[in-house]
Design an enzyme around this catalytic site. Structure first.
Site, PDB file in Angstrom:
ATOM      1  N   ARG A  73       7.509 -13.339  11.967  1.00 29.22           N
ATOM      2  CA  ARG A  73       8.412 -14.236  12.696  1.00 29.22           C
ATOM      3  C   ARG A  73       9.811 -13.640  12.670  1.00 29.22           C
ATOM      4  O   ARG A  73      10.369 -13.399  11.600  1.00 29.22           O
ATOM      5  CB  ARG A  73       8.406 -15.627  12.042  1.00 29.22           C
ATOM      6  N   HIS A 110      18.151 -18.693  16.482  1.00 33.17           N
ATOM      7  CA  HIS A 110      18.319 -18.857  15.034  1.00 33.17           C
ATOM      8  C   HIS A 110      19.820 -18.744  14.722  1.00 33.17           C
ATOM      9  O   HIS A 110      20.278 -17.829  14.055  1.00 33.17           O
ATOM     10  CB  HIS A 110      17.488 -17.821  14.271  1.00 33.17           C
ATOM     11  N   GLU A 168      15.704 -25.067  13.000  1.00 36.06           N
ATOM     12  CA  GLU A 168      16.417 -26.047  12.187  1.00 36.06           C
ATOM     13  C   GLU A 168      17.595 -26.741  12.879  1.00 36.06           C
ATOM     14  O   GLU A 168      18.762 -26.509  12.544  1.00 36.06           O
ATOM     15  CB  GLU A 168      16.899 -25.412  10.875  1.00 36.06           C
ATOM     16  N   ASN A 183      10.013 -25.513   7.655  1.00 36.98           N
ATOM     17  CA  ASN A 183      10.606 -24.614   6.670  1.00 36.98           C
ATOM     18  C   ASN A 183      10.768 -25.380   5.369  1.00 36.98           C
ATOM     19  O   ASN A 183      11.576 -26.306   5.289  1.00 36.98           O
ATOM     20  CB  ASN A 183      11.980 -24.116   7.145  1.00 36.98           C
ATOM     21  N   TYR A 202      11.692 -25.574   1.391  1.00 32.64           N
ATOM     22  CA  TYR A 202      12.383 -24.925   0.280  1.00 32.64           C
ATOM     23  C   TYR A 202      12.424 -25.746  -0.999  1.00 32.64           C
ATOM     24  O   TYR A 202      12.160 -25.250  -2.074  1.00 32.64           O
ATOM     25  CB  TYR A 202      13.812 -24.534   0.697  1.00 32.64           C
ATOM     26  N   GLU A 216       8.816 -21.039   7.034  1.00 32.14           N
ATOM     27  CA  GLU A 216       9.646 -20.376   6.026  1.00 32.14           C
ATOM     28  C   GLU A 216       9.346 -21.000   4.673  1.00 32.14           C
ATOM     29  O   GLU A 216       9.151 -22.215   4.577  1.00 32.14           O
ATOM     30  CB  GLU A 216      11.154 -20.573   6.275  1.00 32.14           C
TER      31      GLU A 216
END
Ligand code: PNW
Length: 511
Positions: A83, A127, A175, A317, A319, A400
């Site tokens: 990606r 992005h 995002e 994504n 985290y 991610e």
């Protein structure tokens, strides 16, 4: 299952794809080469005080020149998918509408080379590196006006036309939440707008109580418009799929009071549902309507309908997680809008004093805690909110996941020292494998963030997320760090077996 189990591809459904992710401004460098125009990040990173270590993305990993080396190391990793994002200002450097053919040919070579290496490209159109000419155009003002939709659609259409014969997976925007909150709320990311400067950082004046909501709204509409173009003109012939990548943390209640439980739900809504609800045919969450009132834009019926059918897949994504604590205090200054409106504060420890998870990085910068257990919770929450049937039609990809190491500054520190980061990746993959198996969640892939240490936005080059170490002092030399470890028994597990089993490590590329 967890102890001593050698996690491998066999633990994931067949067809599950493993990959790594990057973004253009974070790795490409060559900021002033190849006919590229400036983006808002070129300006932002050059303003003193914006980037903690004073670095910029001018050179970054120099991937623009070293992309073939990078494809070789991807081949070594044995990944299925890669990606990356396209730099909009490399394609359209200025407002003339003229394509920059050098930029086009860079991405053509990258894509061809990936395919030759047997790696499937997943392309993010946006992005965070908005062309400066769009930020500066008074009729567009970046994402602050609806006019961004028209320009984003033109850009997207050109990408589909130029690359869509070979690219079968598109992510429109990375995002929306982070763009809105960090670009226009606290101003920590470009374009760095916020109401009041808290940290002495020069910020451009904005209204942080309204702009994040407006920006997210316009970004969602731009996403949907680009998807419409893809569906109408390209999808039947190119046979690809298009989606979006969202982020959002998981929140646990600070205490077991019903107030804190409700606060945790609100925080999840303000982060994840803010973006996902409209994509699943709903209005913004009721908690946001209540908290933000008139400052939260409304969808016309047409906009609502366009958004409701605008993803073939959801990228998430993942985290970290936090605790949420109920709070009715008005949090000054207004740039803390997102805390004030959601009537909650974000905490790293709960009422018993327990940390949410092991922290990565120093206390002032590290925002990631090791909470692999929260990923299944997010997946469950998504299934419950939007319904099993809906979710069955719209697969999820973990677009991610990763964490940073801020200590590894010397190449000699590198070799296999990074057990904590390996533990994080390993644990997340284990939790993912188990929850897919047990709950049949439609999760189709996993991308580690990131292939290389790179320009970590306002945290700069010193904040390292790479599976590969990059020596920024020495011609951006790439060095195996985590991958070397994968062959050792200790964590030979996950990534070596998961990532490298089904593929033969190949020799030189001929592209
Ligand atoms: C991602 N959160 O941003 C970005 O997509 C990457 O470009 C970046 O390098 C990576 O995270 C690591 O920071 C995020 O608050 C920003 O949960 C914020 C959050 C998550 C992801």
């Amino acid at each position: 299952f967890y102890k001593g189990h050698r996690l491998g591809r066999k633990d994931f459904p067949s067809g599950f794809q493993f990959g790594v992710a990057t973004a253009a401004y974070q790795i490409e460098g060559a900021a002033f080469e190849g006919g590229r125009g400036l983006s808002i990040w070129d300006v932002f990173s050059h303003i003193q005080g914006n980037i903690v270590d004073g670095t910029t993305g001018d050179v970054a990993c120099d991937h623009y020149h070293l992309y073939k080396d990078d494809i070789s190391i991807m081949k070594k990793l044995g990944i299925d998918v890669y990606r990356f994002s396209i730099s909009w200002s490399r394609i359209f450097p200025d407002g003339s509408g003229q394509l920059n053919l050098e930029g086009v040919s860079f991405y053509n070579s990258l894509i061809d080379c990936l395919l030759e290496a047997g790696i499937e490209p997943y392309v993010t159109l946006y992005h965070w590196d908005l062309p400066l000419w769009l930020e500066n155009d008074v009729n567009v003002k970046g994402f602050l006006t609806k006019n961004i939709e028209k320009y984003f659609t033109i850009y997207a259409e050109n990408c589909f036309k130029l690359f869509g014969d070979r690219v079968k997976s598109w992510v429109t925007i990375n995002e929306v939440r982070t763009i809105a909150v960090e670009g226009y709320g606290d101003g920590s990311k470009a374009p760095g707008r916020c109401s009041i400067s808290t940290s002495g950082i020069p910020k451009s004046r904005g209204d942080s109580s309204t702009e994040p909501y407006i920006v997210a709204h316009n970004a969602l509409l731009a996403h949907a418009a680009a998807v419409q173009v893809y569906r109408k003109t390209f999808q039947a012939e190119q046979k690809g799929r298009i989606g979006i990548a969202v982020d959002g943390k998981w929140f646990e209640p600070y205490s077991d009071t019903s107030e804190d439980e409700a606060a945790a739900q609100r925080c999840i809504e303000f982060e994840i549902a803010w973006i996902l609800d409209p994509l699943f045919g709903m209005d913004y969450p009721a908690s946001m309507r209540k908290g933000a009132g008139d400052r939260l834009p409304k969808f016309s019926e047409e906009e609502h309908n366009i958004l409701a059918d605008s993803v073939d897949f959801i990228g998430y994504n993942y985290y970290t997680a936090y605790y949420a604590k109920h709070s009715e205090a008005y949090i000054e200054p207004a740039e803390r809008w997102h805390l004030t409106d959601r009537l909650a504060t974000t905490e790293t420890s709960n009422s018993d004093g327990n940390l949410i998870g092991e922290r990565f990085g120093p206390p002032d910068l590290g925002w990631i805690f090791n909470c692999p257990w929260a990923l299944p919770k997010v997946l469950k929450w998504i299934e419950q909110r939007y319904g099993k049937q809906q979710i069955a039609k719209i697969p999820i990809l973990i677009t991610e996941n990763g964490t940073m190491d801020m200590a590894r500054n010397l190449p000699s520190d590198v070799a296999c020292n990074d057990l904590k980061r390996i533990e994080y990746l390993k644990a997340t993959l284990q939790h993912l494998a188990v929850c897919i198996k047990e709950h049949e969640y439609q999760v189709k892939g996993y991308f580690a963030w990131s292939l290389l240490d790179n320009f970590e936005w306002n945290s700069g080059l010193g904040c390292r997320f790479g599976l590969y170490y990059v020596d920024f002092e020495n011609k951006q030399m790439r060095m195996a760090c985590l991958p070397d470890c994968f062959d050792q028994p200790i964590m030979g597990i996950e990534l070596s077996t998961v990532v490298a089993t089904s593929r033969v490590v190949a020799g030189n590329l001929s592209c």
